[in-house]
Motif scaffolding. Structure first.
Motif, PDB file in Angstrom:
ATOM      1  N   TYR A  86       0.850  -1.186   0.000  1.00 48.42           N
ATOM      2  CA  TYR A  86       0.000   0.000   0.000  1.00 48.42           C
ATOM      3  C   TYR A  86       0.891   1.243   0.000  1.00 48.42           C
ATOM      4  N   GLY A  87       0.257   2.416   0.119  1.00 54.89           N
ATOM      5  CA  GLY A  87       0.997   3.669   0.187  1.00 54.89           C
ATOM      6  C   GLY A  87       1.811   3.772   1.462  1.00 54.89           C
ATOM      7  N   LEU A  88       2.681   4.776   1.514  1.00 51.44           N
ATOM      8  CA  LEU A  88       3.611   4.940   2.631  1.00 51.44           C
ATOM      9  C   LEU A  88       2.884   5.130   3.952  1.00 51.44           C
ATOM     10  N   GLN A  89       1.819   5.929   3.966  1.00 51.36           N
ATOM     11  CA  GLN A  89       1.090   6.199   5.212  1.00 51.36           C
ATOM     12  C   GLN A  89       0.433   4.926   5.748  1.00 51.36           C
TER      13      GLN A  89
ATOM     14  N   LEU B 154       0.273   0.184   9.381  1.00 54.13           N
ATOM     15  CA  LEU B 154       0.261  -1.274   9.541  1.00 54.13           C
ATOM     16  C   LEU B 154       1.494  -1.754  10.283  1.00 54.13           C
ATOM     17  N   TYR B 155       2.638  -1.164   9.973  1.00 55.72           N
ATOM     18  CA  TYR B 155       3.880  -1.538  10.652  1.00 55.72           C
ATOM     19  C   TYR B 155       3.771  -1.297  12.155  1.00 55.72           C
TER      20      TYR B 155
ATOM     21  N   VAL C 193       1.000  -1.031  13.969  1.00 58.13           N
ATOM     22  CA  VAL C 193      -0.013  -1.929  14.541  1.00 58.13           C
ATOM     23  C   VAL C 193       0.568  -3.314  14.778  1.00 58.13           C
ATOM     24  N   PHE C 194       1.260  -3.855  13.771  1.00 58.91           N
ATOM     25  CA  PHE C 194       1.823  -5.197  13.898  1.00 58.91           C
ATOM     26  C   PHE C 194       2.982  -5.236  14.886  1.00 58.91           C
ATOM     27  N   LEU C 195       3.767  -4.185  14.943  1.00 64.23           N
ATOM     28  CA  LEU C 195       4.883  -4.133  15.887  1.00 64.23           C
ATOM     29  C   LEU C 195       4.370  -4.122  17.325  1.00 64.23           C
ATOM     30  N   VAL C 196       3.381  -3.272  17.596  1.00 69.37           N
ATOM     31  CA  VAL C 196       2.800  -3.205  18.943  1.00 69.37           C
ATOM     32  C   VAL C 196       2.145  -4.538  19.297  1.00 69.37           C
ATOM     33  N   THR C 197       1.427  -5.119  18.334  1.00 66.30           N
ATOM     34  CA  THR C 197       0.775  -6.417  18.569  1.00 66.30           C
ATOM     35  C   THR C 197       1.796  -7.491  18.923  1.00 66.30           C
ATOM     36  N   TYR C 198       2.916  -7.505  18.211  1.00 64.48           N
ATOM     37  CA  TYR C 198       3.952  -8.512  18.470  1.00 64.48           C
ATOM     38  C   TYR C 198       4.559  -8.342  19.862  1.00 64.48           C
ATOM     39  N   ILE C 199       4.903  -7.100  20.210  1.00 70.71           N
ATOM     40  CA  ILE C 199       5.499  -6.831  21.524  1.00 70.71           C
ATOM     41  C   ILE C 199       4.524  -7.185  22.646  1.00 70.71           C
TER      42      ILE C 199
ATOM     43  N   PHE D 242       8.149  -4.726   5.425  1.00 68.38           N
ATOM     44  CA  PHE D 242       7.532  -3.415   5.190  1.00 68.38           C
ATOM     45  C   PHE D 242       8.536  -2.415   4.623  1.00 68.38           C
ATOM     46  N   TRP D 243       9.798  -2.520   5.073  1.00 71.04           N
ATOM     47  CA  TRP D 243      10.798  -1.518   4.678  1.00 71.04           C
ATOM     48  C   TRP D 243      11.910  -2.092   3.806  1.00 71.04           C
ATOM     49  N   SER D 244      11.925  -3.401   3.642  1.00 76.97           N
ATOM     50  CA  SER D 244      12.985  -4.016   2.843  1.00 76.97           C
ATOM     51  C   SER D 244      12.592  -4.049   1.364  1.00 76.97           C
TER      52      SER D 244
END
Length: 302
Positions: free
Chosen positions: A16-19, A24-25, A27-33, A82-84
């Motif tokens: 998707y777009g950058l925003q 999403l990044y 949301v998923f990062l917080v969910t994982y932690i 997401f960033w690679s």
């Protein structure tokens, strides 16, 4: 025969777009932690508190340990993706991810059935419960869950890994799941598909039938109790597990108890997020919020 076999895949993930990517990044990062922290805390609490040295919490500790690895199989790679710029995954890496993901999911199916059997004994046979559900039996049932899940997954993935994949090498998913991988094969997948579908029914339906039978007996016993307080206490020990069962099996039956030759629509990706990412985060909350003993211990620790 003129096609060239491929040895790596491209995981599209969420393009998707950058925003939207940034959102999403996060949301998923917080969910994982949160998921890893929640489940690690439950394991710590169960191990350190003698009030929770009971079969129910022993299996809960197993479930929390499983959830940490379950979400770790897919989410760290998704976060990196997401960033690679390099979104490729090797064939061996894809099969390894698929094997561990399916193994942990199958293990959870059996483990939830074992937990239902534990609740059945506790409610329907309370006097015999300490004699039947010994430490030895708890250990044997947990070993059965883990070995059963990993053995069935080994058979499933061994059939899939023998297929030839000729392209396109793009997997419209955020991890290597069975249906998207099978859709890329350029050889006859009927045998692998049949084996996978049959084993999916076995590992899903047998535990589910055990759970349904256990809760039928539990409900019959609870309704026959003369005391309202006794009925309420019996219900409270089962509601958290029953809630987890409904959430887990509703998603997994939708995804895996059906023929495999299905194109991976975005709906499949959304359902996969639910059972692969958010369910491991919800399970500790459900058990903690619905369980008075766990809440008391956590309150004392805090």
């Amino acid at each position: 025969k003129n096609q060239t076999a491929i040895n790596e895949f491209i995981l599209l993930g969420f393009s998707y777009g950058l925003q939207v990517q940034t959102l999403l990044y996060l949301v998923f990062l917080v969910t994982y932690i949160v998921t890893v922290t929640e489940n690690a805390m439950i394991i710590f609490v169960v191990k350190r508190n003698h009030h929770l040295q009971k079969p129910m919490y022993y299996f809960l500790g197993n479930l929390s340990f499983l959830e940490i690895w379950y979400i770790s199989v897919t989410l760290p790679r998704l976060l990196l993706g997401f960033w690679s710029q390099n979104k490729t995954i090797s064939f061996s890496g894809c099969m390894t991810q698929l094997y561990f993901f399916i193994s942990l999911m199958c293990t959870e199916c059996v483990l939830l059935a074992v937990m239902a059997y534990d609740r059945y004994l506790a409610v329907c046979h309370p006097l015999h419960y300490p004699v039947i559900m010994t430490h030895k039996l708890c250990f044997q049932l947990s070993i059965l869950s883990w070995t059963g899940g990993f053995s069935i997954s080994l058979v499933k993935v061994s059939f899939i890994s023998r297929l030839t994949f000729c392209g396109p090498q793009i997997i419209n998913h955020f991890f290597c799941d069975i249906s998207p991988v099978l859709n890329l094969s350029c050889t006859d997948i009927s045998l692998a598909e049949t084996v996978d579908f049959a084993l999916a029914l076995v590992i899903l339906l047998l535990p589910l039938l055990t759970i349904v039978f256990s809760y039928y007996c539990i409900l019959s016993t609870i309704l026959c109790m003369p005391s309202t307080q006794g009925r309420r206490k019996a219900f409270s020990t089962c509601t958290s597990h029953f809630t987890v069962v409904i959430i887990f099996f509703s998603a997994t039956l939708f995804m895996y108890a059906r023929p495999r030759r299905i194109h991976p629509f975005n709906l499949n990706k959304i359902v996969s997020i639910f059972y692969a990412v958010f369910t491991p985060a919800l399970n500790p909350l459900i058990y903690c919020l619905r369980n008075k003993e766990v809440k008391e211990v956590l309150r004392k620790i805090i």
